[in-house]
Design an enzyme around this catalytic site. Structure first.
Site, PDB file in Angstrom:
ATOM      1  N   CYS A 117       5.279  -6.308   1.675  1.00 22.42           N
ATOM      2  CA  CYS A 117       5.532  -4.458   1.603  1.00 22.42           C
ATOM      3  C   CYS A 117       5.111  -4.053   2.735  1.00 22.42           C
ATOM      4  CB  CYS A 117       5.482  -4.026   0.087  1.00 22.42           C
ATOM      5  SG  CYS A 117       6.206  -2.504  -0.128  1.00 22.42           S
ATOM      6  N   TYR A 118       4.052  -2.900   2.542  1.00 24.26           N
ATOM      7  CA  TYR A 118       3.442  -2.415   3.508  1.00 24.26           C
ATOM      8  C   TYR A 118       2.726  -3.363   4.629  1.00 24.26           C
ATOM      9  CZ  TYR A 118      -0.201   0.513   5.967  1.00 24.26           C
ATOM     10  OH  TYR A 118      -1.003   1.049   6.765  1.00 24.26           O
ATOM     11  N   ASP A 161     -16.434 -12.847 -21.734  1.00 24.36           N
ATOM     12  CA  ASP A 161     -17.206 -12.994 -20.546  1.00 24.36           C
ATOM     13  C   ASP A 161     -18.684 -13.503 -20.879  1.00 24.36           C
ATOM     14  OD1 ASP A 161     -14.928 -11.986 -19.507  1.00 24.36           O
ATOM     15  OD2 ASP A 161     -15.432 -10.059 -19.165  1.00 24.36           O
ATOM     16  N   GLU A 172       4.632 -11.143  -5.961  1.00 18.12           N
ATOM     17  CA  GLU A 172       3.411 -11.428  -6.930  1.00 18.12           C
ATOM     18  C   GLU A 172       3.986 -11.192  -8.200  1.00 18.12           C
ATOM     19  OE1 GLU A 172       3.399  -9.289  -4.438  1.00 18.12           O
ATOM     20  OE2 GLU A 172       2.426  -7.363  -4.840  1.00 18.12           O
ATOM     21  N   LYS A 178     -10.159 -12.965 -15.255  1.00 13.50           N
ATOM     22  CA  LYS A 178     -10.135 -13.400 -16.821  1.00 13.50           C
ATOM     23  C   LYS A 178      -9.560 -14.881 -17.196  1.00 13.50           C
ATOM     24  CE  LYS A 178     -11.441 -11.215 -20.670  1.00 13.50           C
ATOM     25  NZ  LYS A 178     -12.528 -10.426 -20.685  1.00 13.50           N
ATOM     26  N   GLY A 204       0.863  -1.190  -0.026  1.00 11.79           N
ATOM     27  CA  GLY A 204       0.015  -0.069  -0.071  1.00 11.79           C
ATOM     28  C   GLY A 204       0.814   1.140   0.066  1.00 11.79           C
ATOM     29  N   HIS A 239       7.792  -7.639  -3.509  1.00 15.02           N
ATOM     30  CA  HIS A 239       6.437  -8.024  -4.179  1.00 15.02           C
ATOM     31  C   HIS A 239       6.865  -9.480  -4.789  1.00 15.02           C
ATOM     32  CE1 HIS A 239       4.173  -4.403  -3.485  1.00 15.02           C
ATOM     33  NE2 HIS A 239       5.402  -3.915  -3.523  1.00 15.02           N
TER      34      HIS A 239
END
Ligand code: XMP
Length: 513
Positions: A82-83, A230, A174, A369, A55, A172
């Site tokens: 992180c944060y 979708d 991710e 997605k 964040g 991070h």
């Protein structure tokens, strides 16, 4: 039986959705929830593990976001990123400060060393590259914690309290730039939280069908089918679940790509549903005649779309359920303010309030997605539909620059089909995130045979992007561009020039209008 669930508490970082996608890619279900979720709600959610996201704030700032402090007493493993890592440290008795000198601030790819006896890094190399982005650092770690990773500039890149199963990393995991990030998340999920990997699309399909059947009973369902991924997958899922109780209205506004309308119709031929295809090209072109301004075009296309849907809705009468292909990224609240509206996105499938229905069903509401595409495959939708690149609701209406005519649309359809064919032949369709031809409103002089021509220029656009908010123009090999150009000027009458757009977003947008 319910899936195991991981809870991601959102502290407003830019990669929050990415964390959720990575966790799901590890076959573990997770949801992103606001950081201020109450302890009762967290308990009721019954998470297998909790991840605190990054964040933009500093944990010691007076108005910084904090979770309910009871979260540390639940006995549930926590990974702070992180944060989120600084939160763990700050709230459990450590000390987080602004990095005094620039060297302790880190941004970008950073060589990092790991203690591989820590479960988070088990089985991974002792040193690898991570992606950092932090200005604060942990000057003292809380009691019970030990250091588990460091970089050259920062001695406290990773912390862990293996007894309580609390883990924190300043980088991070991710993002792809972190070499072993996915394995670290996997370690957290499987080694630390005890995940079994029960999240698969085959399983989701089975359960979703059961749920839809239980909910819908003998009721009637209506869905606006746009031909996009979708709405097509939502339609296929409902078709499988309730068959002839489903009516799909497919408004063909005449602004589709070559053969697209027929392809959509064919893809649904195997199900016993009511598919109403409204061929409304003339109506849309009449309404759009003489209109040049992009936002005005969007508005007209949106309005006409609604009118057609309204007309069909009236014919059908009342339905019990209105189905929509809303997906998870549309649902997640980022906690941030709305980004400035650059273009008004008319999304086919918006909520028509004139159709008389009792309830809305959104069977893809919790899917990303990639998962929607996988589900589409499970349902037997053809690959060209499942892998379809994003296509704007107003279709070619905003790819013919300026005034629209049938002739211009046809010309663009041919040029665009050639571009798509050559991109696929070169194997680039798996690499490019969006690519298309647009018809400029510029005519220029050329020479063909012995004669002078004064014809249109086609612009090609191809981008690589992960979020469509920013994008880079794709470095398509010259020989592919050359083949496309030669074919377009030879095969499409009325075009004598092909241009390639080499502008990133920003400052340009992906579409031309
Ligand atoms: P831009 O041009 O804003 O496009 O960079 C970002 C993404 O959004 C798509 N796009 C639209 N989608 N209705 C839609 O449903 C629209 O009016 C619209 N305009 C742009 C665009 O194709 C790209 O994927």
């Amino acid at each position: 039986m319910q899936n195991q669930k991981v809870l991601i508490l959102d502290f407003g970082g830019q990669y929050n959705q990415l964390i959720a996608r990575r966790v799901r890619e590890c076959n573990v279900y997770c949801e992103v929830k606001p950081f201020d979720m109450s302890l009762e709600e967290i308990r009721a959610y019954d998470p297998l593990g909790i991840i605190f996201t990054g964040g933009p704030n500093s944990v010691y700032a007076p108005d910084s976001p904090h979770p309910d402090p009871g979260v540390y007493s639940l006995g549930v493993p926590i990974l702070g990123i992180c944060y989120g890592c600084q939160l763990l440290s700050h709230e459990l008795g450590g000390l987080v400060t602004a990095a005094q000198d620039d060297s302790a601030r880190e941004y970008g790819k950073t060589q990092t060393w790991f203690d591989t006896s820590c479960a988070l890094f088990r089985g991974l190399p002792e040193s690898s590259v991570t992606w950092m982005s932090h200005g604060d650092y942990m000057a003292r770690v809380p009691e019970g914690f030990r250091l588990s990773a460091h970089s050259q500039a920062c001695p406290t890149v990773g912390i862990c309290d293996e007894k309580r199963k609390f883990y924190g990393v300043q980088f991070h995991p991710e993002v792809n730039h972190t070499e072993y990030g996915k394995q670290m998340l996997r370690n957290f999920l499987y080694e630390i939280c005890g995940a079994v990997g029960d999240w698969t699309m085959a399983d989701y399909k089975r359960r979703a069908i059961e749920e839809i059947r239980a909910k819908v009973g003998e009721g009637k369902v209506l869905l606006a089918l746009s031909g996009g991924v979708d709405s097509s997958v939502a339609a296929a899922l409902l078709a499988e679940a309730v068959g002839s109780q489903l009516t799909c209205v497919f408004v063909d506004h005449g602004l589709m790509r070559k053969n697209e309308g027929d392809e959509v119709e064919q893809a649904f031929a195997k199900w016993d549903i009511n598919l109403i295809r409204c061929n409304e090209e003339q109506r849309f072109l009449t309404a759009l005649a003489g209109v040049e301004e992009p936002e005005h075009k969007r508005k007209i296309i949106g309005e006409e779309f609604i009118r057609v849907f309204e007309r069909e809705g009236k014919k059908i009468g009342s339905v019990d359920y209105l189905a929509q292909g809303t997906i998870y990224p549309d649902v997640i609240e980022s906690g941030k303010g709305d980004a400035a509206v650059i273009k008004s996105h008319h999304n086919v499938g918006g909520l028509p309030d004139f159709v008389d229905f009792k309830e809305i069903i959104e069977p893809l509401r919790m899917l990303f997605k990639d998962e929607v595409r996988q589900l589409g495959r499970e349902l037997g939708l053809p690959e060209y539909l499942v892998m379809r690149q994003p296509f704007p609701g107003p279709g070619l209406g905003i790819r013919v620059i300026g005034e629209l005519t049938r002739e211009k649309l046809d010309l663009l359809r041919e040029a665009d089909a050639i571009f798509r064919e050559e991109v696929a032949a070169a194997g680039l369709d798996q690499v490019l995130n969006q690519y298309f031809a647009a018809l400029t409103n510029m005519r220029s002089v050329g020479v063909m045979g012995d004669g002078r021509t004064y014809d249109y220029a086609i612009a090609l656009r191809a981008v690589e992007t992960s979020d469509f908010m920013t994008a880079d123009w794709a470095r398509i090999p010259y020989d592919v561009l050359d083949r496309v150009s030669v074919r377009i000027v030879n095969e499409v009458r009325g075009v004598n020039r092909v241009l390639y757009d080499v502008t990133a977003k920003p400052p340009a947008t992906i579409e031309f209008e």
